[in-house]
Scaffold this motif. Sequence first.
Motif, PDB file in Angstrom:
ATOM      1  N   UNK A  61       0.826  -1.213   0.000  1.00  0.00           N
ATOM      2  CA  UNK A  61       0.000   0.000   0.000  1.00  0.00           C
ATOM      3  C   UNK A  61       0.863   1.267   0.000  1.00  0.00           C
ATOM      4  N   UNK A  62       1.975   1.219   0.718  1.00  0.00           N
ATOM      5  CA  UNK A  62       2.803   2.410   0.868  1.00  0.00           C
ATOM      6  C   UNK A  62       3.453   2.822  -0.451  1.00  0.00           C
ATOM      7  N   UNK A  63       3.978   1.845  -1.195  1.00  0.00           N
ATOM      8  CA  UNK A  63       4.725   2.183  -2.418  1.00  0.00           C
ATOM      9  C   UNK A  63       3.828   2.835  -3.479  1.00  0.00           C
ATOM     10  N   UNK A  64       2.643   2.250  -3.811  1.00  0.00           N
ATOM     11  CA  UNK A  64       1.769   2.957  -4.763  1.00  0.00           C
ATOM     12  C   UNK A  64       1.308   4.321  -4.242  1.00  0.00           C
ATOM     13  N   UNK A  65       1.068   4.407  -2.917  1.00  0.00           N
ATOM     14  CA  UNK A  65       0.601   5.667  -2.338  1.00  0.00           C
ATOM     15  C   UNK A  65       1.670   6.745  -2.447  1.00  0.00           C
ATOM     16  N   UNK A  66       2.882   6.446  -2.025  1.00  0.00           N
ATOM     17  CA  UNK A  66       3.936   7.454  -2.006  1.00  0.00           C
ATOM     18  C   UNK A  66       4.421   7.783  -3.421  1.00  0.00           C
ATOM     19  N   UNK A 220      -4.518   6.912   2.717  1.00  0.00           N
ATOM     20  CA  UNK A 220      -3.654   5.741   2.876  1.00  0.00           C
ATOM     21  C   UNK A 220      -4.419   4.568   3.478  1.00  0.00           C
ATOM     22  N   UNK A 221      -5.226   4.844   4.471  1.00  0.00           N
ATOM     23  CA  UNK A 221      -6.004   3.792   5.130  1.00  0.00           C
ATOM     24  C   UNK A 221      -7.002   3.174   4.156  1.00  0.00           C
ATOM     25  N   UNK A 222      -7.628   4.010   3.320  1.00  0.00           N
ATOM     26  CA  UNK A 222      -8.575   3.494   2.316  1.00  0.00           C
ATOM     27  C   UNK A 222      -7.873   2.546   1.348  1.00  0.00           C
ATOM     28  N   UNK A 223      -6.623   2.861   1.020  1.00  0.00           N
ATOM     29  CA  UNK A 223      -5.842   1.987   0.142  1.00  0.00           C
ATOM     30  C   UNK A 223      -5.360   0.751   0.880  1.00  0.00           C
ATOM     31  N   UNK A 224      -5.013   0.913   2.160  1.00  0.00           N
ATOM     32  CA  UNK A 224      -4.438  -0.174   2.944  1.00  0.00           C
ATOM     33  C   UNK A 224      -5.459  -1.247   3.309  1.00  0.00           C
ATOM     34  N   UNK A 225      -6.669  -0.841   3.692  1.00  0.00           N
ATOM     35  CA  UNK A 225      -7.635  -1.784   4.258  1.00  0.00           C
ATOM     36  C   UNK A 225      -7.962  -2.967   3.336  1.00  0.00           C
TER      37      UNK A 225
END
Length: 513
Positions: A61-66, A220-225
């Motif tokens: 999740x972090x890599x696509x987000x950042x 980020x949370x929406x992407x992570x969940x």
Amino acid sequence: MFIKKTFFSSIIQIFTNVLNLSFGILIAYYFGATEKMDSYAVVSGFLIAFNSLFLNSQINSFIPFISKYKNHPQQKEIISSIIQTNILFFFLISLIMFIFSKSIVFLLAPGMTSAQLALSSSILKILCLFVLLSNMCGVGSALLNYKFQFVQRYFVSMLRSLLVIVAFLVLVRYIGIFGAPVAHIVALFIVTLFHLMLFYKNGFFINIKFEFWNHYVKEYVILLLPILFSGFFVWMIKYADIFVASFLRTGSISHLNYCSKITVNSAIIANIIGAVYFPILSKLSSPNNQKEYINTFYKGLQTIFIIAIGMTFFIFFFSYSIIELLFERGLFTSKDTVIVANVLKCYIFTVLCAPLGAYFSQVYFSYRKTKYAMLFSIISSTVNICLNIVLGYLYGVIGLALASSIAFLLGNILQLTNIKRVNNNFKITHIGKLIYKPTIAGLITILILYLTLTGFLQLSAVTSVGLKIFRLASFFALFCTSYFLLLLILKVPVIIEVGSKLKVYLTRSGNEK
């Protein structure tokens, strides 16, 4: 430089594999497949799976987000708010686990005796700190992966595995089975300090502002969940096995645990390839880079499949020799070897399907289509639970292994047949062409070597551990060499490229001399 980093990362991870297996060997020596081991395996498996779940979720999740905020002027502040929110959340999770440890253990393995449940509850309380610290390491690994600092990431992992072994050897003499969870905590605490040093070195050590919730954290949370829930349902496949195994005879949970040490470690190199390709795929997911994205994906998929299919065939045909060599000593008996070897054969599809499933999922993650990955995980987990009940009742612990293999295979099929939902340029027929040549090469190689040299692998007749290792290592090296040459003859593109680069390197070395 990128290939060089990948090579060194793989070498480091191989050493880490050896260390992880060594820890498994020590556990088998001291505790075998006893009631104490069952109690420890329930909790340790739970927390290691928990660590893996959040580590992979953070990275995916972090890599696509950042990547989306690559040139944002407040990128460091965004990272800081995500880290702070993570720390608070996992502190609360750790606290809940500590308070409700007995209830959690009962939910995981209700078939255990009251004494086993009490022991597992005590071990879980010790390992609550593991949850908080492993989250810090998960964020650190995600940051390092994003910066293509794979060598540093895997070096930290190797350091942690080494520290676990050293701490365990010191502690097991004094506190017995509790030496294992305490060793994990000690190692993880030191590694967390190492991550903080790396944050500072790479400019990630940001002043804490106690901003736990903002627009970026919500995004980020929406992407992570969905990624988290997707991983959770894959995790459930394993724990459905342990849940049912707790009702079977003593040692069943331990036998599953020893199998997982083989399957997880055997797939790790394929997983490294996936980890290396994921940041690239995330950065190529924009509409302007679709051709390069597809070509990169195909290359990574074939590389993973070549490694995974080779390991699958080797482990299936030589499962007994592998288990005998690694674990049969101390409290781990020859009877345990036979059971674990048979269970490992039935688990074999997880060696192939787990890294492929992780790689296919990364396509959905890189395009931020995380709901599909979650849906496929729910379906395969549901099928696994149903099969566990039926096959576990009919065939015991072997039935549980079969159920997991079928569930993982179904997950791969769902991922593959729906991959065009995220990008119409994917061709399923082309993916099939990437798969069939390594399958043929692996099957031909292992059958020829198995039929001609199987007597060489009769390790039971050999008393020296060194000679056993030499025989199995020699056969594995022969298998890998023959497999590589046959892939070269079949003109597999990835192998031809590797062969060409190797030829250039050897030519340069010769000219320099």
